[in-house]
Design an enzyme around this catalytic site. Structure first.
Site, PDB file in Angstrom:
ATOM      1  N   ALA A  72      -4.818   8.117  25.009  1.00 28.17           N
ATOM      2  CA  ALA A  72      -3.459   8.211  24.470  1.00 28.17           C
ATOM      3  C   ALA A  72      -2.805   6.851  24.153  1.00 28.17           C
ATOM      4  O   ALA A  72      -2.362   6.628  23.014  1.00 28.17           O
ATOM      5  CB  ALA A  72      -2.599   9.045  25.420  1.00 28.17           C
ATOM      6  N   ARG A 116      -4.829  13.216  15.224  1.00 28.05           N
ATOM      7  CA  ARG A 116      -5.071  13.915  16.497  1.00 28.05           C
ATOM      8  C   ARG A 116      -3.718  14.400  17.020  1.00 28.05           C
ATOM      9  O   ARG A 116      -2.757  13.620  17.080  1.00 28.05           O
ATOM     10  CB  ARG A 116      -5.754  12.991  17.521  1.00 28.05           C
ATOM     11  CG  ARG A 116      -7.160  12.566  17.083  1.00 28.05           C
ATOM     12  CD  ARG A 116      -7.956  11.993  18.230  1.00 28.05           C
ATOM     13  NE  ARG A 116      -8.346  13.018  19.173  1.00 28.05           N
ATOM     14  CZ  ARG A 116      -8.797  12.754  20.408  1.00 28.05           C
ATOM     15  NH1 ARG A 116      -8.883  11.504  20.822  1.00 28.05           N
ATOM     16  NH2 ARG A 116      -9.156  13.732  21.207  1.00 28.05           N
ATOM     17  N   GLN A 223     -16.811  11.200  28.249  1.00 29.22           N
ATOM     18  CA  GLN A 223     -16.049   9.944  28.380  1.00 29.22           C
ATOM     19  C   GLN A 223     -16.209   9.342  29.776  1.00 29.22           C
ATOM     20  O   GLN A 223     -16.146   8.128  29.944  1.00 29.22           O
ATOM     21  CB  GLN A 223     -14.564  10.189  28.100  1.00 29.22           C
ATOM     22  CG  GLN A 223     -14.224  10.440  26.642  1.00 29.22           C
ATOM     23  CD  GLN A 223     -14.199  11.917  26.309  1.00 29.22           C
ATOM     24  OE1 GLN A 223     -14.896  12.707  26.932  1.00 29.22           O
ATOM     25  NE2 GLN A 223     -13.413  12.300  25.329  1.00 29.22           N
ATOM     26  N   ASP A 264      -2.203  12.813  28.368  1.00 37.71           N
ATOM     27  CA  ASP A 264      -1.982  12.697  26.928  1.00 37.71           C
ATOM     28  C   ASP A 264      -0.546  13.021  26.561  1.00 37.71           C
ATOM     29  O   ASP A 264      -0.025  12.505  25.569  1.00 37.71           O
ATOM     30  CB  ASP A 264      -2.950  13.608  26.166  1.00 37.71           C
ATOM     31  CG  ASP A 264      -4.293  12.929  26.045  1.00 37.71           C
ATOM     32  OD1 ASP A 264      -5.054  12.960  27.027  1.00 37.71           O
ATOM     33  OD2 ASP A 264      -4.551  12.307  24.994  1.00 37.71           O
TER      34      ASP A 264
END
Ligand code: MRU
Length: 376
Positions: A72, A116, A223, A264
């Protein structure tokens, strides 16, 4: 967009980051370098350390969409730098007349916004930039200069914020030899260069090097396995990689002392949208009486949304679930669901660690207090 291999991860010449607040372990997530946005290509980590050089806002948008840059706060920084590139391009293309100049920036802002949907830092950064390009007291060339300055400031502020998040989190985690479970990558790679959840881990580690970290691999894009493991190993922070479905086992065994994750988007009531799997982890932490901390800069807090039900959740390609790179493991034609994020209800969150301080329940009040604190 041009790609260059790194010189062993060392900082390159001409980087815009201030010497007084460096990132960590030579990790250069995203930087403004004299009219170019340079970012480490996270799709290729940990196997290759390659930097891509974006010279247009469209290239930045593409890097965001394809997740060369992700996380983010890093998305906010990249979007701001993309807008600074758009301003330069609008000047070059002769859009010197304010109305045409603004129309070009409007198009760039929309294009970056649409990359996004879930991380709030991205629209937050675009709004900060918009405050400049909508000013009618500045000529286009002055607007372009101001936008460049602000983009670099957003980058610098994120480094400072993450250090403060780290310190605030470390003050909260007082146990000796803590074992922290984390999910996804909320590290230097997800920010300007220190990390939110990994910022807390870094700051705790500075005080107690016996800290140990369990890293969820984080299906489907891994990730945790690819990025968090790479970051922590580079710094010699003790860690073990686990698959996502092992988290309950270790929480139930009493091995884990704290769960720390990033975010996020955090809504006014303290609901937290974060990488898919975070919600399950929060339920497991609650069931086993383990504190569940969320670490994020205030630019992740969307106080306009009352709760997590209205957070836009990105659905990504089926191919991320049916395989990885060239390897396919699911039968061709299989139906797939792939939400990239989930929402953890505020009742499962022990505290939210920000650069302005730590918020405890009830979050409507504590987040509002931290918000007004900054405005004074
Ligand atoms: O899809 P990604 O990799 O962009 O998702 C990242 C996360 O969910 C992180 O936990 C979040 O952005 C916090 S980063 C400090």
């Amino acid at each position: 967009m041009e790609a260059t291999p790194s010189a062993g991860g060392r900082r390159g010449d001409g980087a815009a980051s201030p010497a007084s607040i460096p990132g960590v372990a030579g990790i250069r997530t995203v930087e403004w370098r004299d009219g170019t946005v340079v970012m480490i290509d996270q799709r290729r980590l940990p196997l290759e350390e390659v930097y891509i050089h974006c010279r247009t806002w469209e290239e930045v948008a593409d890097a965001i969409r394809t997740m060369a840059v992700r996380g983010a706060p890093a998305l906010g920084v990249a979007a701001a730098m993309g807008m600074a590139l758009a301003a330069r391009a609008a000047l070059r293309s002769g859009a010197g007349a304010p109305a045409r100049f603004r129309a070009e920036l409007q198009a760039a802002s929309k294009g970056l916004f649409e990359t996004r949907p879930t991380a709030y830092n991205l629209p937050w950064a675009l709004r900060e930039m918009e405050r400049i390009w909508t000013r009618d007291d500045l000529a286009p060339s002055e607007v372009a200069e101001e936008m460049e300055r602000l983009a670099v400031k957003i980058y610098e502020d994120d480094l400072v914020s993450c250090r403060a998040i780290g310190d605030n989190g470390a003050a909260l985690i007082q146990e000796e030899r803590p074992v922290i479970l984390t999910h996804c990558n909320a590290g230097a790679l997800a920010t300007a260069g220190y990390g939110t959840a990994l910022g807390v881990i870094r700051s705790v580690h500075a005080r107690d090097p016996r800290l140990h970290v369990l890293v969820d691999e984080t299906r489907p894009l891994l990730q945790g396995a690819r990025l968090t493991a790479w970051e922590l190993m580079r710094e010699g922070i003790s860690m073990e990689l686990i698959t996502d479905n092992m988290a309950g086992y270790f929480l139930n065994k009493g091995v884990v002392t704290h769960v720390v994750v990033g975010a996020d988007r955090i809504t006014a009531n303290g609901d937290v949208a974060n990488k898919i799997g975070t919600y399950s982890l929060s339920v497991l932490a609650r069931e086993n009486g383990v504190p569940f901390y969320v670490a994020a800069p205030f630019s992740t807090v969307d106080r306009c949304l009352p709760d997590g039900s209205a957070v836009p959740i990105e659905e990504r390609a089926a191919s991320e679930v049916t395989g990885f790179d060239a390897v396919r493991w699911a039968p061709p034609g299989v139906q797939v669901r792939n939400p990239a994020f989930d929402v953890t209800p505020a009742r499962n969150v022990t505290a939210i660690i920000t650069e302005r301080g730590v918020a405890f329940p009830p979050y409507e009040e504590s987040l509002e207090r931290l918000d007004t604190l900054e405005e004074r």
